[in-house]
Design a protein around this motif. Structure first.
Motif, PDB file in Angstrom:
ATOM      1  N   ALA A 124      -1.777  -1.987   8.439  1.00 30.47           N
ATOM      2  CA  ALA A 124      -2.296  -0.629   8.396  1.00 30.47           C
ATOM      3  C   ALA A 124      -1.517   0.196   7.382  1.00 30.47           C
ATOM      4  O   ALA A 124      -0.292   0.094   7.316  1.00 30.47           O
ATOM      5  CB  ALA A 124      -2.195   0.016   9.769  1.00 30.47           C
ATOM      6  N   GLN A 159      -8.078   2.152  10.697  1.00 30.65           N
ATOM      7  CA  GLN A 159      -8.857   1.260  11.574  1.00 30.65           C
ATOM      8  C   GLN A 159      -9.485   0.119  10.778  1.00 30.65           C
ATOM      9  O   GLN A 159      -9.579  -1.013  11.242  1.00 30.65           O
ATOM     10  CB  GLN A 159      -9.964   2.041  12.287  1.00 30.65           C
ATOM     11  CG  GLN A 159      -9.462   2.949  13.382  1.00 30.65           C
ATOM     12  CD  GLN A 159     -10.614   3.585  14.158  1.00 30.65           C
ATOM     13  OE1 GLN A 159     -11.713   3.043  14.226  1.00 30.65           O
ATOM     14  NE2 GLN A 159     -10.356   4.741  14.727  1.00 30.65           N
ATOM     15  N   GLN A 185      -6.964  -2.428  10.123  1.00 32.31           N
ATOM     16  CA  GLN A 185      -6.682  -3.149  11.373  1.00 32.31           C
ATOM     17  C   GLN A 185      -7.797  -4.158  11.666  1.00 32.31           C
ATOM     18  O   GLN A 185      -7.538  -5.305  12.023  1.00 32.31           O
ATOM     19  CB  GLN A 185      -6.579  -2.118  12.487  1.00 32.31           C
ATOM     20  CG  GLN A 185      -5.929  -2.628  13.748  1.00 32.31           C
ATOM     21  CD  GLN A 185      -5.921  -1.546  14.834  1.00 32.31           C
ATOM     22  OE1 GLN A 185      -6.275  -0.393  14.580  1.00 32.31           O
ATOM     23  NE2 GLN A 185      -5.513  -1.928  16.018  1.00 32.31           N
TER      24      GLN A 185
END
Lengths: 360, 326
Positions: free
Chosen positions: A357, A348, A351
């Motif tokens: 990622a 995350q 991202q």
């Protein structure tokens, strides 16, 4: 049937300097010479200058919601000045006076209220807790910190400051109740400023005093004049000393008055009369101590001008640094979540930062 | 190696952690002289003394709250909540305080605490003693949520939870406290806190779950094998952080899955796994994701609780539905 008195209690109220600055009798040892009170006076002046600046910054869109401590400076300064460096402070959101005395910088406070978590990464008092916004949630933390000191047999104590509204919460009672049988080295200081946002002290509880809530917990409780910095410091110093020596916890209720709105997001005229506020300016802590110092020949007009100028300089410098501090990088919201970021949250983070990622 | 029950494995891990690290404390209601209502802390008071095994007043919020204070002062408190139904008053402390202390002080203070408690039903306990509230904790950033289903995993994961530098909510399946038995080596070896456990390999369907229902999933896999279908059984055990990779990899092989938990359906943690399967896992699915969970009702009193708790038959029915697709 027989009925007899099973137990009896009383609550004392202590004041050393009255609303007009007159001593009510002999002052405690730390205040024997009027000049010894000057650092406390200057700290209260700094707090008031800081509060005024913070409110001004909020009004001009440069600070978030802020809780002024106007009129309550003696509570935090009296308490913090009674602490040893090794004690731990657990403040609520209106105790910047105590935090400043402990070495939290005006810049850190501005960062915090300006929306930057680095303001709670105090360079000074490393073990002090960050400001508790949830009411009374920090009371059991103070019990836990005190338990840690007791288990390590360290002569240290925790000091938790919370408001009159906090005494209605379970966390408050659970903490002082736990402190009883365990004789925890903890001082619970209630800053009774008469208002929990719009709810007056009289609607908060039918108890005659807040200090008497200590009685149910089996610890001593007392009231002091919260606008008398000498009375606050004296009571807290006695309580801390007792705590450090294994005597257990104390509840101190400091009676003061919230001269400001609850926060900058509040308009107190909606629920209280200006007349009552105006009347409460009589006996406010700074004018009171100044009157005492002047009467004792320990304070001059020049001293006052210097104190105000020094406070303004400190606050202006902090403001300049605050306004020049760039926000943290977005990665900061991830980087302190865990000691080591789990893979799912690493993905995350990547991202959020617009990176590729990593393989999950 | 002796065969021991899950609750004894908890006890073994607690004793091990307390032996190896003097900062580990055990606290909670009746954990001392009584040894805990399930005996999870049995004997610890005698071995480690009243300064390390603390019988607290009856105050769950404060048990969590003082643990935050202790942890900030570099102790490693392991707090017991007697039943999950009484843990909800700790959520404020866990959510607003424990889970955030590191973040909000930018690492200056941290909160290495464990909040452990029995969870789930099936032991004919009174009202409020059979809750499955894991989803109340899995939505809290900064918190780990662990839920082992065997003595070995309970031992290894509890050691890991205690040694972890951040707060962990550790759920123990009440139904398996005595029913799950296996030999456990008291070797001090911790298990990873972010890995699923594949308990049985299979190529036809994946059964995914945690807590006491894992035993039912294994029983269902036996039955399916008798029908000629090989089920892979995954014990998630560490719900947060979730090891999505292992789950996605398994379903990529089998194309079918049944997610099983005792907690209610709606917004249960199974929904998160289903969402991940509907995202990165979608193209490997040969059949709709099945969920076998408790009903969206209040947990019933004991006379009806086994009709609330999904058993082997409901898992089997879902698996067969899934296997009929395609």
């Amino acid at each position: 049937m027989t009925t007899e008195t099973a137990a009896q209690f009383s609550i004392t109220f202590t004041r050393y300097i009255d609303a007009d600055g007159h001593p009510t009798g002999a002052l405690p040892e730390f205040a024997a010479r009027a000049a010894d009170l000057i650092p406390l006076y200057r700290a209260m002046v700094l707090t008031r200058a800081f509060d005024a600046k913070a409110v001004a910054l909020q009004r001009t869109g440069r600070l978030g919601t802020f809780a002024s401590s106007l009129g309550q400076e003696a509570v935090g300064i009296g308490a913090a000045s009674a602490m040893a460096p090794g004690d731990v402070l657990l403040p609520s959101f209106r105790e910047q006076s105590a935090q400043l005395w402990r070495g939290v910088t005006p810049l850190e406070l501005l960062l915090y209220w300006g929306g930057d978590e680095r303001g709670s990464d105090f360079a000074g008092p490393r073990e002090d807790f960050p400001i508790s916004v949830p009411v009374a949630a920090h009371a059991p933390h103070a019990a836990g910190v005190a338990l840690a000191f007791a288990l390590r047999k360290e002569k240290r104590a925790s000091l938790c400051i919370l408001g009159d509204g906090a005494t209605s919460k379970g966390d408050f009672y659970e903490a002082i109740n736990m402190a009883g049988p365990w004789r925890l080295p903890m001082v619970m200081l209630v800053n009774n400023n008469q208002w929990a946002i719009s709810v007056p002290r009289s609607a908060q509880t039918a108890a005659a005093t807040l200090a008497q809530k200590a009685i149910a917990a089996g610890i001593p409780g007392e009231q002091v004049d919260g606008n008398d910095v000498v009375a606050v410091r004296d009571a807290v110093a006695r309580a801390l000393a007792r705590a450090r020596e294994g005597g257990g916890a104390t509840l101190v209720e400091a009676i003061t008055y919230r001269l400001s709105d609850h926060t900058t997001a509040d308009d107190a005229r909606r629920y209280r009369d200006d007349a009552a506020v105006t009347a409460s300016w009589h006996g406010e802590p700074i004018a009171r101590l100044r009157a005492y110092l002047v009467a004792q020949g320990a304070w001059s007009r020049e001293d006052e001008e210097h104190a105000l100028a020094d406070a303004a300089t400190a606050v202006d410098e902090a403001t300049e640094s605050y306004l020049a501090t760039p926000p943290q990088p977005l990665a900061a919201i991830f980087d302190h979540l865990f000691a080591e970021l789990p893979p799912s949250i690493r993905a995350q983070r990547a991202q959020a930062l617009g990176q590729e990622a990593p393989d999950a | 190696m002796p065969e021991i029950a899950l609750v004894e494995a908890i006890n073994l891990a607690l004793a091990r952690a307390m032996t190896e690290d003097a900062s580990v404390l055990v606290l909670g209601e009746d954990v001392g002289r009584d040894g805990g209502v399930f005996r999870a802390t049995d004997g610890l008071l005698t071995r480690f003394g009243p300064e390390r095994v603390l019988d607290t007043p009856l105050a769950e919020a404060a048990i969590a709250g003082i643990s935050v204070g202790l942890a900030a002062q570099r102790f490693r408190p392991v707090a017991e909540i007697q039943f999950m139904g009484f843990a909800y008053s700790t959520i404020d402390q866990m959510l607003n305080q424990a889970a955030r202390l590191r973040t909000r002080t930018r690492g200056r203070l941290s909160c290495p605490m464990v909040l452990r408690m029995p969870a789930g039903g099936g032991v004919h306990a009174p009202e409020h003693h059979s809750e499955s509230g894991e989803a109340c904790f899995t939505n809290i950033p900064g918190l780990r949520v662990v839920y082992p289903s065997s003595p070995r995993r309970a031992y290894g994961l509890l050691l890991a939870a205690i040694r972890d530098p951040d707060p962990v909510v550790f759920l123990e399946p009440t139904r398996l406290y005595r029913a799950a038995r296996e030999d456990v080596a008291d070797d001090g070896v911790a298990l990873p806190l972010d890995r699923c456990f594949t308990l049985r390999e299979g190529s036809d369907i994946t059964l995914i779950g945690w807590g006491a229902i894992v035993r039912d999933m294994l029983a269902a896999a036996d039955r399916l094998a008798a029908e000629g279908k090989q089920a892979e059984v995954i014990d998630v055990a560490t719900l947060v952080p979730l090891d999505s990779a292992s789950i996605l990899a398994s379903v990529a092989r089998t194309g079918r899955c049944v997610i099983c938990h005792e907690a209610p359906l709606t917004a249960g943690f199974g929904a998160e796994i289903a969402a991940q399967l509907a995202g990165p896992g979608l193209l490997s699915l040969l059949a709709p994701v099945e969920r076998v969970t408790g009903w969206d009702t209040v947990m019933p009193l004991p006379r009806l609780e086994m009709q609330y708790i999904p058993g082997v038959e409901r898992i089997l029915a879902a698996a067969r539905r899934s296997l009929q697709h395609g």
